[in-house]
Design a protein around this motif. Structure first.
Motif, mmCIF file in Angstrom:
data_model
loop_
_atom_site.group_PDB
_atom_site.id
_atom_site.type_symbol
_atom_site.label_atom_id
_atom_site.label_comp_id
_atom_site.label_asym_id
_atom_site.label_seq_id
_atom_site.Cartn_x
_atom_site.Cartn_y
_atom_site.Cartn_z
ATOM 1 N N LEU A 1 0.961 -1.216 0.160
ATOM 2 C CA LEU A 1 0.081 0.036 -0.086
ATOM 3 C C LEU A 1 0.997 1.361 -0.043
ATOM 4 O O LEU A 1 1.868 1.026 0.462
ATOM 5 N N ARG A 2 0.325 2.321 -0.613
ATOM 6 C CA ARG A 2 1.152 3.529 -0.826
ATOM 7 C C ARG A 2 0.657 4.836 -0.155
ATOM 8 O O ARG A 2 1.177 5.537 0.665
ATOM 9 N N THR A 3 -0.672 5.029 -0.060
ATOM 10 C CA THR A 3 -1.173 6.362 0.503
ATOM 11 C C THR A 3 -1.653 6.163 2.023
ATOM 12 O O THR A 3 -2.118 4.752 2.197
ATOM 13 N N PRO A 4 -2.027 7.092 2.791
ATOM 14 C CA PRO A 4 -2.522 6.996 4.036
ATOM 15 C C PRO A 4 -3.739 6.348 3.889
ATOM 16 O O PRO A 4 -4.260 5.465 4.750
ATOM 17 N N LEU A 5 -4.789 6.687 2.851
ATOM 18 C CA LEU A 5 -6.086 6.302 3.045
ATOM 19 C C LEU A 5 -6.192 4.844 2.413
ATOM 20 O O LEU A 5 -6.926 4.296 3.149
ATOM 21 N N GLN A 6 -5.193 4.166 1.666
ATOM 22 C CA GLN A 6 -5.072 2.927 1.258
ATOM 23 C C GLN A 6 -4.789 2.432 2.689
ATOM 24 O O GLN A 6 -5.481 1.155 2.977
ATOM 25 N N ILE A 7 -3.845 2.608 3.148
ATOM 26 C CA ILE A 7 -3.118 1.888 4.716
ATOM 27 C C ILE A 7 -4.415 1.764 5.542
ATOM 28 O O ILE A 7 -4.560 0.975 6.472
ATOM 29 N N GLU A 8 -4.904 3.180 5.777
ATOM 30 C CA GLU A 8 -6.166 3.125 6.975
ATOM 31 C C GLU A 8 -7.249 2.382 6.594
ATOM 32 O O GLU A 8 -7.787 1.605 7.625
ATOM 33 N N GLN A 9 -7.686 2.260 5.215
ATOM 34 C CA GLN A 9 -8.638 1.538 4.930
ATOM 35 C C GLN A 9 -8.515 -0.090 4.933
ATOM 36 O O GLN A 9 -9.169 -0.890 5.619
ATOM 37 N N LEU B 1 -6.124 -1.461 6.832
ATOM 38 C CA LEU B 1 -5.845 -1.719 8.118
ATOM 39 C C LEU B 1 -7.187 -2.016 8.986
ATOM 40 O O LEU B 1 -7.035 -2.872 9.723
ATOM 41 N N THR B 2 -8.148 -1.194 8.644
ATOM 42 C CA THR B 2 -9.352 -1.489 9.404
ATOM 43 C C THR B 2 -9.983 -2.528 8.984
ATOM 44 O O THR B 2 -10.645 -3.276 9.634
ATOM 45 N N LEU B 3 -10.085 -2.886 7.769
ATOM 46 C CA LEU B 3 -10.654 -4.037 7.266
ATOM 47 C C LEU B 3 -10.183 -5.136 7.866
ATOM 48 O O LEU B 3 -10.574 -6.325 8.245
ATOM 49 N N ALA B 4 -8.728 -5.373 7.758
ATOM 50 C CA ALA B 4 -7.982 -6.473 8.681
ATOM 51 C C ALA B 4 -8.181 -6.508 10.218
ATOM 52 O O ALA B 4 -8.415 -7.640 10.420
ATOM 53 N N LEU B 5 -8.222 -5.592 10.535
ATOM 54 C CA LEU B 5 -8.671 -5.407 12.303
ATOM 55 C C LEU B 5 -10.045 -5.925 12.327
ATOM 56 O O LEU B 5 -10.458 -6.797 13.224
ATOM 57 N N GLU B 6 -10.966 -5.406 11.738
ATOM 58 C CA GLU B 6 -12.476 -5.966 11.698
ATOM 59 C C GLU B 6 -12.555 -7.353 11.408
ATOM 60 O O GLU B 6 -13.102 -8.245 12.215
ATOM 61 N N GLU B 7 -11.819 -8.063 10.365
ATOM 62 C CA GLU B 7 -11.676 -9.449 10.085
ATOM 63 C C GLU B 7 -11.385 -10.298 11.366
ATOM 64 O O GLU B 7 -11.690 -11.418 11.655
#
Length: 125
Positions: free
Chosen positions: A74-82, A84-90
């Protein structure tokens, strides 16, 4: 009531209708995202430490290899946050602590499948 004749003698109507690039440029703000490139891992670690309770270590939330995978793909902060949130939710849904690289890989793979399927006109994800 203001009419176009009220502005025409001052040339202001022409000014409002045809802004030059210099005038547009003066009103624009340029942001550079180059500062994050090469620092994705540090950004993820900072984000996790800023969002977790005091005393919780980053490796208690996400495996080091999972952080590395997010940082390299991932490159951008938005990609990282999105993602990371999906991985933590999963990870939360399956009761996984810390979140493993397999979970992160699954999240990234789902994102690629959805993007490809939307691009081709069919949704099979």
């Amino acid at each position: 009531m203001v009419t176009t004749e009220d502005f025409s003698h001052h040339g202001e109507l022409t000014y409002l209708r045809r802004p030059t690039m210099e005038e547009i440029g003066y009103r624009a703000t340029v942001f550079s995202l180059d500062g994050l490139i090469g620092s994705q891992r540090e950004y993820i670690e900072w984000l996790l430490s800023a969002c977790t309770a005091e005393g919780v270590q980053v490796d208690q939330v996400l495996e080091a290899s999972a952080i590395d995978m997010l940082a390299t793909r991932l490159r951008t902060p938005l990609q990282i946050e999105q993602h990371l949130t999906l991985a933590l939710e999963e990870g939360y849904q399956v009761g996984e602590k810390p979140v493993t690289v397999a979970t992160v890989e699954g999240i990234l793979s789902k994102d690629i499948i959805v993007r490809l399927s939307i691009g081709s006109g069919t949704l099979f994800a």
